[in-house]
Design an enzyme around this catalytic site. Structure first.
Site, PDB file in Angstrom:
ATOM      1  N   ASP A 189       7.303  23.065 -25.073  1.00 38.01           N
ATOM      2  CA  ASP A 189       7.288  21.687 -24.569  1.00 38.01           C
ATOM      3  C   ASP A 189       8.259  21.627 -23.401  1.00 38.01           C
ATOM      4  O   ASP A 189       8.869  22.632 -23.049  1.00 38.01           O
ATOM      5  CB  ASP A 189       7.739  20.693 -25.672  1.00 38.01           C
ATOM      6  CG  ASP A 189       7.206  19.285 -25.395  1.00 38.01           C
ATOM      7  OD1 ASP A 189       7.322  18.827 -24.239  1.00 38.01           O
ATOM      8  OD2 ASP A 189       6.660  18.657 -26.313  1.00 38.01           O
ATOM      9  N   HIS A 205      14.224  12.478  13.482  1.00 43.75           N
ATOM     10  CA  HIS A 205      12.999  12.493  14.282  1.00 43.75           C
ATOM     11  C   HIS A 205      12.107  11.294  13.961  1.00 43.75           C
ATOM     12  O   HIS A 205      11.141  11.047  14.649  1.00 43.75           O
ATOM     13  CB  HIS A 205      12.230  13.827  14.142  1.00 43.75           C
ATOM     14  CG  HIS A 205      11.624  14.074  12.805  1.00 43.75           C
ATOM     15  ND1 HIS A 205      11.462  15.327  12.280  1.00 43.75           N
ATOM     16  CD2 HIS A 205      11.125  13.247  11.878  1.00 43.75           C
ATOM     17  CE1 HIS A 205      10.898  15.248  11.100  1.00 43.75           C
ATOM     18  NE2 HIS A 205      10.680  13.997  10.836  1.00 43.75           N
ATOM     19  N   HIS A 206      12.453  10.545  12.894  1.00 44.54           N
ATOM     20  CA  HIS A 206      11.718   9.311  12.601  1.00 44.54           C
ATOM     21  C   HIS A 206      12.233   8.162  13.453  1.00 44.54           C
ATOM     22  O   HIS A 206      11.688   7.066  13.397  1.00 44.54           O
ATOM     23  CB  HIS A 206      11.875   8.935  11.127  1.00 44.54           C
ATOM     24  CG  HIS A 206      11.263   9.935  10.197  1.00 44.54           C
ATOM     25  ND1 HIS A 206       9.962   9.836   9.766  1.00 44.54           N
ATOM     26  CD2 HIS A 206      11.754  11.059   9.641  1.00 44.54           C
ATOM     27  CE1 HIS A 206       9.691  10.855   8.971  1.00 44.54           C
ATOM     28  NE2 HIS A 206      10.761  11.619   8.880  1.00 44.54           N
ATOM     29  N   LYS A 220       3.136  29.836   5.134  1.00 43.67           N
ATOM     30  CA  LYS A 220       2.329  29.476   3.965  1.00 43.67           C
ATOM     31  C   LYS A 220       0.841  29.424   4.329  1.00 43.67           C
ATOM     32  O   LYS A 220       0.006  29.969   3.610  1.00 43.67           O
ATOM     33  CB  LYS A 220       2.788  28.126   3.401  1.00 43.67           C
ATOM     34  CG  LYS A 220       4.197  28.181   2.851  1.00 43.67           C
ATOM     35  CD  LYS A 220       4.611  26.916   2.169  1.00 43.67           C
ATOM     36  CE  LYS A 220       4.268  26.907   0.719  1.00 43.67           C
ATOM     37  NZ  LYS A 220       5.050  27.609  -0.221  1.00 43.67           N
ATOM     38  N   HIS A 264      12.987  11.871   4.772  1.00 47.13           N
ATOM     39  CA  HIS A 264      12.335  13.102   5.176  1.00 47.13           C
ATOM     40  C   HIS A 264      12.178  14.110   4.044  1.00 47.13           C
ATOM     41  O   HIS A 264      11.074  14.583   3.803  1.00 47.13           O
ATOM     42  CB  HIS A 264      12.907  13.732   6.439  1.00 47.13           C
ATOM     43  CG  HIS A 264      11.873  14.660   6.997  1.00 47.13           C
ATOM     44  ND1 HIS A 264      10.806  14.206   7.730  1.00 47.13           N
ATOM     45  CD2 HIS A 264      11.653  15.970   6.799  1.00 47.13           C
ATOM     46  CE1 HIS A 264       9.993  15.204   7.980  1.00 47.13           C
ATOM     47  NE2 HIS A 264      10.485  16.291   7.430  1.00 47.13           N
ATOM     48  N   THR A 296       6.188  26.730   7.309  1.00 41.91           N
ATOM     49  CA  THR A 296       4.903  26.128   6.946  1.00 41.91           C
ATOM     50  C   THR A 296       3.766  27.021   7.438  1.00 41.91           C
ATOM     51  O   THR A 296       2.773  27.227   6.734  1.00 41.91           O
ATOM     52  CB  THR A 296       4.771  24.717   7.551  1.00 41.91           C
ATOM     53  OG1 THR A 296       5.987  24.023   7.332  1.00 41.91           O
ATOM     54  CG2 THR A 296       3.633  23.956   6.911  1.00 41.91           C
ATOM     55  N   TRP A 341       7.296  -0.090   4.097  1.00 42.43           N
ATOM     56  CA  TRP A 341       7.880   0.541   2.901  1.00 42.43           C
ATOM     57  C   TRP A 341       9.294   1.031   3.168  1.00 42.43           C
ATOM     58  O   TRP A 341      10.058   1.285   2.250  1.00 42.43           O
ATOM     59  CB  TRP A 341       7.003   1.691   2.400  1.00 42.43           C
ATOM     60  CG  TRP A 341       7.166   2.980   3.147  1.00 42.43           C
ATOM     61  CD1 TRP A 341       6.697   3.253   4.394  1.00 42.43           C
ATOM     62  CD2 TRP A 341       7.839   4.165   2.706  1.00 42.43           C
ATOM     63  NE1 TRP A 341       7.033   4.529   4.747  1.00 42.43           N
ATOM     64  CE2 TRP A 341       7.730   5.125   3.732  1.00 42.43           C
ATOM     65  CE3 TRP A 341       8.520   4.531   1.535  1.00 42.43           C
ATOM     66  CZ2 TRP A 341       8.279   6.404   3.645  1.00 42.43           C
ATOM     67  CZ3 TRP A 341       9.060   5.800   1.450  1.00 42.43           C
ATOM     68  CH2 TRP A 341       8.937   6.723   2.492  1.00 42.43           C
ATOM     69  N   SER A 387      13.579   7.104 -12.972  1.00 47.41           N
ATOM     70  CA  SER A 387      12.477   7.846 -13.583  1.00 47.41           C
ATOM     71  C   SER A 387      12.295   9.202 -12.914  1.00 47.41           C
ATOM     72  O   SER A 387      12.175  10.235 -13.588  1.00 47.41           O
ATOM     73  CB  SER A 387      11.196   7.014 -13.493  1.00 47.41           C
ATOM     74  OG  SER A 387      10.073   7.823 -13.653  1.00 47.41           O
ATOM     75  N   SER A 388      12.290   9.241 -11.575  1.00 49.31           N
ATOM     76  CA  SER A 388      12.065  10.543 -10.922  1.00 49.31           C
ATOM     77  C   SER A 388      13.242  11.482 -11.124  1.00 49.31           C
ATOM     78  O   SER A 388      13.043  12.686 -11.244  1.00 49.31           O
ATOM     79  CB  SER A 388      11.831  10.455  -9.419  1.00 49.31           C
ATOM     80  OG  SER A 388      11.520   9.209  -9.005  1.00 49.31           O
ATOM     81  N   HIS A 420       0.853  -1.193   0.000  1.00 48.86           N
ATOM     82  CA  HIS A 420       0.000   0.000   0.000  1.00 48.86           C
ATOM     83  C   HIS A 420       0.888   1.243   0.000  1.00 48.86           C
ATOM     84  O   HIS A 420       0.706   2.146  -0.815  1.00 48.86           O
ATOM     85  CB  HIS A 420      -0.916   0.001   1.226  1.00 48.86           C
ATOM     86  CG  HIS A 420      -1.570   1.318   1.515  1.00 48.86           C
ATOM     87  ND1 HIS A 420      -2.566   1.854   0.724  1.00 48.86           N
ATOM     88  CD2 HIS A 420      -1.363   2.227   2.507  1.00 48.86           C
ATOM     89  CE1 HIS A 420      -2.937   3.027   1.216  1.00 48.86           C
ATOM     90  NE2 HIS A 420      -2.217   3.285   2.302  1.00 48.86           N
ATOM     91  N   TYR A 458       8.578  16.011   1.754  1.00 50.15           N
ATOM     92  CA  TYR A 458       8.372  17.355   1.180  1.00 50.15           C
ATOM     93  C   TYR A 458       8.267  17.304  -0.327  1.00 50.15           C
ATOM     94  O   TYR A 458       7.595  18.128  -0.933  1.00 50.15           O
ATOM     95  CB  TYR A 458       9.458  18.316   1.667  1.00 50.15           C
ATOM     96  CG  TYR A 458       9.320  18.528   3.154  1.00 50.15           C
ATOM     97  CD1 TYR A 458       8.235  19.238   3.640  1.00 50.15           C
ATOM     98  CD2 TYR A 458      10.192  17.956   4.046  1.00 50.15           C
ATOM     99  CE1 TYR A 458       8.040  19.379   4.998  1.00 50.15           C
ATOM    100  CE2 TYR A 458      10.000  18.097   5.407  1.00 50.15           C
ATOM    101  CZ  TYR A 458       8.930  18.810   5.879  1.00 50.15           C
ATOM    102  OH  TYR A 458       8.726  18.933   7.211  1.00 50.15           O
ATOM    103  N   ARG A 485       1.117   0.146  15.154  1.00 54.94           N
ATOM    104  CA  ARG A 485       0.926   0.020  13.704  1.00 54.94           C
ATOM    105  C   ARG A 485       1.287  -1.384  13.241  1.00 54.94           C
ATOM    106  O   ARG A 485       2.007  -2.099  13.916  1.00 54.94           O
ATOM    107  CB  ARG A 485       1.917   0.916  12.960  1.00 54.94           C
ATOM    108  CG  ARG A 485       1.809   2.331  13.135  1.00 54.94           C
ATOM    109  CD  ARG A 485       3.074   3.011  12.595  1.00 54.94           C
ATOM    110  NE  ARG A 485       3.165   2.931  11.144  1.00 54.94           N
ATOM    111  CZ  ARG A 485       4.167   3.468  10.440  1.00 54.94           C
ATOM    112  NH1 ARG A 485       5.140   4.092  11.038  1.00 54.94           N
ATOM    113  NH2 ARG A 485       4.182   3.358   9.127  1.00 54.94           N
ATOM    114  N   GLU A 513      11.859  13.347   1.138  1.00 56.78           N
ATOM    115  CA  GLU A 513      10.827  12.699   0.313  1.00 56.78           C
ATOM    116  C   GLU A 513       9.415  13.164   0.693  1.00 56.78           C
ATOM    117  O   GLU A 513       8.577  13.374  -0.176  1.00 56.78           O
ATOM    118  CB  GLU A 513      10.948  11.176   0.456  1.00 56.78           C
ATOM    119  CG  GLU A 513       9.787  10.366  -0.099  1.00 56.78           C
ATOM    120  CD  GLU A 513       9.702  10.360  -1.607  1.00 56.78           C
ATOM    121  OE1 GLU A 513      10.662  10.803  -2.254  1.00 56.78           O
ATOM    122  OE2 GLU A 513       8.657   9.914  -2.133  1.00 56.78           O
ATOM    123  N   SER A 535      -1.871  27.150  -4.203  1.00 54.48           N
ATOM    124  CA  SER A 535      -1.520  28.567  -4.333  1.00 54.48           C
ATOM    125  C   SER A 535      -2.029  29.156  -5.647  1.00 54.48           C
ATOM    126  O   SER A 535      -1.985  30.369  -5.843  1.00 54.48           O
ATOM    127  CB  SER A 535      -0.004  28.760  -4.249  1.00 54.48           C
ATOM    128  OG  SER A 535       0.471  28.304  -3.011  1.00 54.48           O
TER     129      SER A 535
END
Lengths: 527, 191
Positions: free
Chosen positions: A108, A304-305, A333, A255, A330, A144, A171-172, A79, A259, A452, A257, A270
């Site tokens: 293009d 922090h993870h 924003k 981390h 943040t 994951w 790819s990314s 998932h 963002y 979890r 990632e 926006s």
């Protein structure tokens, strides 16, 4: 000059549109590739959603009902992998492909052939990942994050996941290079950096994040692969490695990632909020700097993870304060979006509803994030459903709902038809309400201590799990309405004007709807 | 200044294609460097742990230096735990479970190891100290964990660790635990 250059890429199919196989498989057109990305992302959203429903069906009541715990673990892992790398990231690349050239006035993307390649890697990468369900031992079941040393012991599916991750990474990175070159090199005359639309800015910064961290992740999984098969011992304690090192490298990628998955969403809303508040975006330059600040801070908060791995007190304090610091840009924003709406002539079409939903629910997710950032509190919340609730508030209600809002916002530009406003609003309310029924109770489950990634739970957690499962099924099936609305809008509907909305800002609204196959062959001039 | 920037300045024609290529090359270089950075984190992390004692790493001290250290009147309770990894058919238990030593005093702890299998097996022990911040001040002069240990079928051995606590040990540490795990090292035999 740039006029001639633009044509270099199209000399094989100058002004007529190829059809069938040539159009879709050999496409170098940013709009077609954008469409492919978006369809792929939607398909992956449905697949990842189906996995989520297996999880919620199993957790509807305590005990084991439908799946065994090992398959349950495969579901949680797949998932996440499918949603992160298959739905959210390609979805935003799809928006970038469609909108960036239109927004900066380019004919293009800068590297059209690479663009084709970076899309067509993805279906193969995900086929490999999905086929892993059918190898001995089943799909990866490690979560994951693919933490070592568990993944050093896993079956063949771990190798398949590693290969798939390498392909997605390539790819990314190619997608990110394409975005950066397009933005830096192909802007219309007069469009200085500080005149770029917010979505372009957020994607430019996201692309730099991708280039900085995807290779680190590729390195981490390569080390995992060599630990598994080639006798290295990066993470295997038997050979002198350290499993905690994997966590550090992973989250150094992980981390930024998150963002990568949220900054383009900030960009989309926006655009939507100023359009329907009928006011220019409040604090444009502070938005740009806040985005850059978030991106910079994302590199120094990774641990922090992993507060509970046993870090020195100084380390925990550093990562706690650095994490809390992120709430400042943040907050800037969120403040700017709210101020944009302040005293605006607001109307509440579907894209606006989704955007307000994002601002509200993302902020809730940000608040629970602040709670998790408090080190001593995190020892209680770590690996509980509180974390699950937190990241679904920012990733589903933040990233995915922003993409849905963006879809309604630009769908008339893409298809030339207006979507059904009544159904769109219904889709929003179903999604927003079902989302909250699904995930709000998970805060309480987490605070009460439900961990979890388990197929079973203590019966005291039953009520909230029932609510969550009922909500999840409503949320999942509501998305069929989304698909119906998109298909019916592609097929027909009220003709959309070039502007679509009431006096929107941006070059994309100066081309007709649907946007023709080739746009801005002659660059527009921006004052 | 790059060739392109120079050309631009003197008014030469710079095609968007050339400029594009130069950006692409730079970005690919950055991406490759970041791949290397992932690997560079491995020695960086090693060094970081060694310097700070992070992760419960212990320190090594020369026998002569340990002899020279002065014992002070401060008692610390040291306990030992040990186990063999599930893939290794060895019995591995501490003969000294708990001991009281003075800071600065050299002490020894013994472990009983037996190979219960019918093959010779090479094992390697890893260790850590809890609380981790005490690890740096736990100094070994010799230890069976410094080298690989080969055990013949059915062989029994007593293995020794010789250690001391240095005087820098934080004041609030009154007890600490040294934990060992033996892993099957066959996979890494060549190294």
């Amino acid at each position: 000059m740039s006029h001639a250059a633009a044509h270099d890429h199209h000399d094989d199919h100058d002004h007529h549109m190829p059809t069938g196989f040539r159009r879709w498989f050999m496409s170098t057109n940013h709009k077609d590739i954008g469409t492919l990305y978006l369809i792929f992302s939607l398909a992956m959203l449905m697949l990842g959603g189906a996995f989520a429903l297996v999880i919620r069906a199993e957790l509807f009541q305590p005990g084991l009902q439908y799946v065994d715990p090992h398959f349950f673990n495969q579901m949680t892992t797949m998932h996440a992998l499918v949603m992160v790398f298959g739905a959210v990231m390609p979805g935003f690349v799809g928006f970038a492909n469609w909108m960036l050239p239109l927004m900066v006035g380019a004919p293009d993307m800068a590297l059209p052939r690479m663009n084709n390649w970076s899309f067509w890697i993805l279906p193969f990468a995900f086929s490999i990942l999905i086929i892993s369900f059918f190898v001995p031992g089943g799909a990866p079941a490690s979560g994951w994050t693919l933490y070592a040393p568990l993944t050093i012991q896993g079956g063949m599916s771990v190798d398949m996941a590693i290969v798939a991750i390498h392909m997605m990474g390539i790819s990314s990175i190619m997608g990110a290079i394409n975005v950066i070159v397009t933005v830096l090199n192909m802007r219309a005359p007069g469009m200085t950096l500080m005149k770029m639309p917010m979505f372009v800015w957020t994607w430019l910064i996201t692309a730099f994040l991708l280039i900085a961290v995807m290779p680190v992740f590729a390195g981490a999984v390569t080390m995992l692969l060599t630990d598994r098969h080639f006798g290295t011992a990066f993470f295997n304690p038997a050979g002198g490695g350290d499993p905690v090192l994997y966590q550090h490298i992973f989250w150094f990628f992980g981390h930024p990632e998150v963002y990568i998955m949220i900054l383009p969403a900030f960009g989309i809303i926006s655009h939507i909020i100023p359009t329907f508040a009928r006011k220019p975006l409040f604090g444009y330059s502070s938005m740009v700097f806040a985005t850059a600040a978030i991106a910079f801070l994302s590199f120094i908060v990774w641990a922090h993870h992993m507060f509970t791995v046993g870090m020195p007190l100084q380390g925990e304090l550093f990562f706690m304060y650095a994490t809390m610091l992120i709430s400042v840009p943040t907050g800037v924003k969120v403040f700017n979006w709210v101020t944009t709406m302040w005293r605006g002539s607001m109307t509440f079409e579907t894209p606006m509803l989704f955007s307000i939903g994002v601002v509200f629910l993302f902020t809730l997710g940000g608040l629970s994030g602040l709670m998790l950032a408090i080190t001593p509190a995190d020892f209680q919340y770590h690996d509980t459903y509180f974390v699950v609730a937190h990241f679904h508030y920012v990733l589903f209600a933040g990233a995915v709902m922003a993409m849905m809002g963006g879809t309604y916002f630009w769908l008339p530009k893409w298809t030339g038809h207006m979507y059904n406003e009544k159904l769109g609003k219904l889709h929003f309310w179903l999604t927003a309400i079902a989302f909250n029924i699904t995930f709000f109770p998970q805060h309480f489950l987490g605070l009460a201590g439900m961990p979890r990634r388990y197929a079973d739970y203590n019966p005291i957690f039953t009520e909230f799990n029932v609510m969550s499962s009922v909500g999840a099924f409503c949320l999942g099936f509501s998305q069929l309405l989304f698909i119906y609305i998109i298909i019916s809008t592609v097929r027909g509907g009220k003709k959309a004007t070039a502007e679509v909305w009431d006096n929107p800002e941006g070059l994309e609204w100066t081309v007709p709807s649907p946007a023709p196959f080739h746009t801005f062959d002659t660059p527009p001039t921006v004052k | 200044m790059s060739q392109i920037a120079q050309d631009k300045q003197i008014g030469n024609n710079v095609t968007p294609n050339e400029e594009r290529r130069s950006i692409v090359v730079k970005l690919v270089v950055i991406a490759s460097l970041m791949f290397g950075f992932g690997y560079a984190l491995v020695p960086l992390y090693e060094a970081f742990c060694r310097v700070t004692g992070f992760g419960g790493k212990t320190d090594i001290i020369e026998e002569s230096a340990a002899q020279a250290a002065l014992a002070i009147d401060r008692d610390v309770e040291v306990s030992f735990t040990s186990h063999a990894h599930s893939s290794l058919p060895w019995e591995f238990k501490p003969l000294t479970k708990l001991t009281n030593i003075k800071v600065g005093e050299i002490s020894e702890a013994k472990f009983y190891v037996k190979n219960n299998s019918k093959q010779a097996i090479t094992g390697m022990a890893t260790f850590n100290v809890t609380p981790p911040r005490a690890g740096f001040h736990f100094k070994k002069t010799e230890c069976f964990c410094f080298t690989k240990q080969v055990m013949q079928p059915g062989e029994e051995q007593e293995m020794v660790v010789r250690y001391m606590l240095d005087s820098e040990l934080p004041d609030d540490v009154h007890e600490l635990t040294l934990s060992y795990t033996f892993f099957d090292n066959a996979k890494y035999a060549g190294q």
